[in-house]
Design an enzyme around this catalytic site. Structure first.
Site, mmCIF file in Angstrom:
data_model
loop_
_atom_site.group_PDB
_atom_site.id
_atom_site.type_symbol
_atom_site.label_atom_id
_atom_site.label_comp_id
_atom_site.label_asym_id
_atom_site.label_seq_id
_atom_site.Cartn_x
_atom_site.Cartn_y
_atom_site.Cartn_z
ATOM 1 N N ASP A 133 27.246 29.587 42.284
ATOM 2 C CA ASP A 133 28.111 29.409 41.110
ATOM 3 C C ASP A 133 27.362 28.693 39.978
ATOM 4 O OD1 ASP A 133 30.669 30.343 40.752
ATOM 5 O OD2 ASP A 133 31.630 28.785 41.962
ATOM 6 N N GLN A 180 35.980 27.431 45.503
ATOM 7 C CA GLN A 180 36.845 27.877 44.410
ATOM 8 C C GLN A 180 37.512 26.675 43.747
ATOM 9 O OE1 GLN A 180 36.974 31.037 43.352
ATOM 10 N NE2 GLN A 180 38.393 30.524 41.714
ATOM 11 N N LYS A 232 36.380 38.412 44.994
ATOM 12 C CA LYS A 232 34.978 38.099 45.306
ATOM 13 C C LYS A 232 34.601 38.651 46.677
ATOM 14 C CE LYS A 232 35.110 34.086 42.291
ATOM 15 N NZ LYS A 232 35.212 32.638 42.097
HETATM 16 N N1 GUN Z 1 37.725 28.786 39.001
HETATM 17 C C1 GUN Z 1 37.773 29.436 37.820
HETATM 18 N N2 GUN Z 1 36.584 30.037 37.554
HETATM 19 C C2 GUN Z 1 35.785 29.748 38.610
HETATM 20 C C3 GUN Z 1 34.439 30.081 38.923
HETATM 21 O O1 GUN Z 1 33.727 30.778 38.192
HETATM 22 N N3 GUN Z 1 33.976 29.597 40.096
HETATM 23 C C4 GUN Z 1 34.730 28.827 40.907
HETATM 24 N N4 GUN Z 1 34.179 28.373 42.028
HETATM 25 N N5 GUN Z 1 35.975 28.493 40.653
HETATM 26 C C5 GUN Z 1 36.493 28.960 39.495
#
Ligand code: GUN
Length: 296
Positions: A121, A98, A54
């Protein structure tokens, strides 16, 4: 029939170039550079890889990123204080925590602390609820990526039968809501669905996010269907595979997304887009996608 294969990497590359140009335009015309804060708690190996991807993707298109790494035993109050700081920081347009979080931290309390206007998100309950009415501020990234891929491939959604296999909060449920908002007839199947094929055979568009390799075999797919595989499964030999028997179903479907190289590259791309949109909205720029989900 042999399916056309969706090149998710190429679509993602094209979109990222477009978004990068918008980032530079925002910087030069308005003096604003979009900023994303990513919070990682603990040292989950998979999370570290996701977070690195990211941050790197942000750099590629000129979005400023801030990585906040907290130890696995960080108290919840420390995490909440970080979020408060970022909520108040005008240079931060997106905040992402995350997941998964360590067990001593209440995930919902954390997600609800993020300002709705920075929840790139799309996991805050306001945004989750907004999916029901088409008024979400930020669509969640993976379902948004699925929708963008379908749009890019000019797949008609209104009036089509969509079957979603998998009812997770992150993929299955929001994908179903977003495509219903686009006037599809939607059915959600899950791990207790009896005779899954009876449902999948109705699908004009089949979206699979169950986390089970080879769950979908050709006999379960209607000739000419569009098949989107959101599964990511690591096999014993270390390779990655989706939920669909790709070779078999490719001979039956009209359009299919592979794993890897299908939906995967789109997820981070939509995170970049949400962050860009957050910054653009901050200076009053309206975009046709603001009404993307709004059937109003
Ligand atoms: N963990 C697995 N997929 C995601 C996601 O799309 N966003 C976040 N913040 N954590 C994750």
């Amino acid at each position: 029939m042999t399916a056309r294969i969706i090149d998710g990497k190429a679509v993602a590359r094209k979109l990222r170039a477009e978004y990068g140009a918008r980032v530079e335009q925002l910087a030069s015309r308005h003096g604003v550079r979009p900023g994303l804060a990513v919070i990682l708690v603990g040292d989950n190996a998979a999370s570290r890889v996701y977070v690195r991807n990211k941050v790197r993707a942000c750099e590629e298109i000129g979005i400023r990123s801030e990585l906040i790494a907290l130890p696995a035993d960080a108290p919840e109050a420390v995490l909440l204080a970080e979020i408060d700081r970022l909520n108040a920081d005008s240079g931060t347009h997106g905040i992402l925590v995350q997941l998964p979080l360590p067990g001593h931290i209440a995930m919902r309390r954390v997600l609800e602390r993020i300002s709705v206007d920075k929840d790139v998100d799309g996991f805050h309950l306001y945004n989750v609820g907004g999916l029901m009415t088409g008024t979400t501020v930020f669509p969640p990234c993976t379902p948004f990526g699925v929708q963008k891929l379908l749009e890019h491939e000019r797949v008609e959604i209104a009036g089509r039968n969509v079957v979603v296999v998998g009812a997770s909060n992150i993929v299955g449920k929001p994908t179903a809501m977003m495509l219903m908002q686009k006037d599809a007839t939607v059915c959600i199947c899950h791990k207790l669905t009896r005779d899954l094929a009876q449902f999948t055979l109705l699908a004009d568009i089949l979206v699979v996010a169950a986390g089970v390799p080879n769950l979908i075999v050709p006999q379960m797919v209607r000739t000419g269907a569009v098949v989107i595989d959101v599964g990511i499964n690591r096999l014993a030999d270390g390779s990655i595979t989706g939920d669909v028997d790709f070779a078999g179903v490719s001979r039956k479907a009209s359009l299919i997304s592979p794993v890897p190289g299908g939906v995967g590259p789109m997820t981070v791309t939509m995170l970049l887009f949400n962050t860009l949109r957050s910054a653009e909205r901050g200076v009053g720029i309206v975009d046709e996608t603001d009404g993307l989900l709004a059937g109003i």
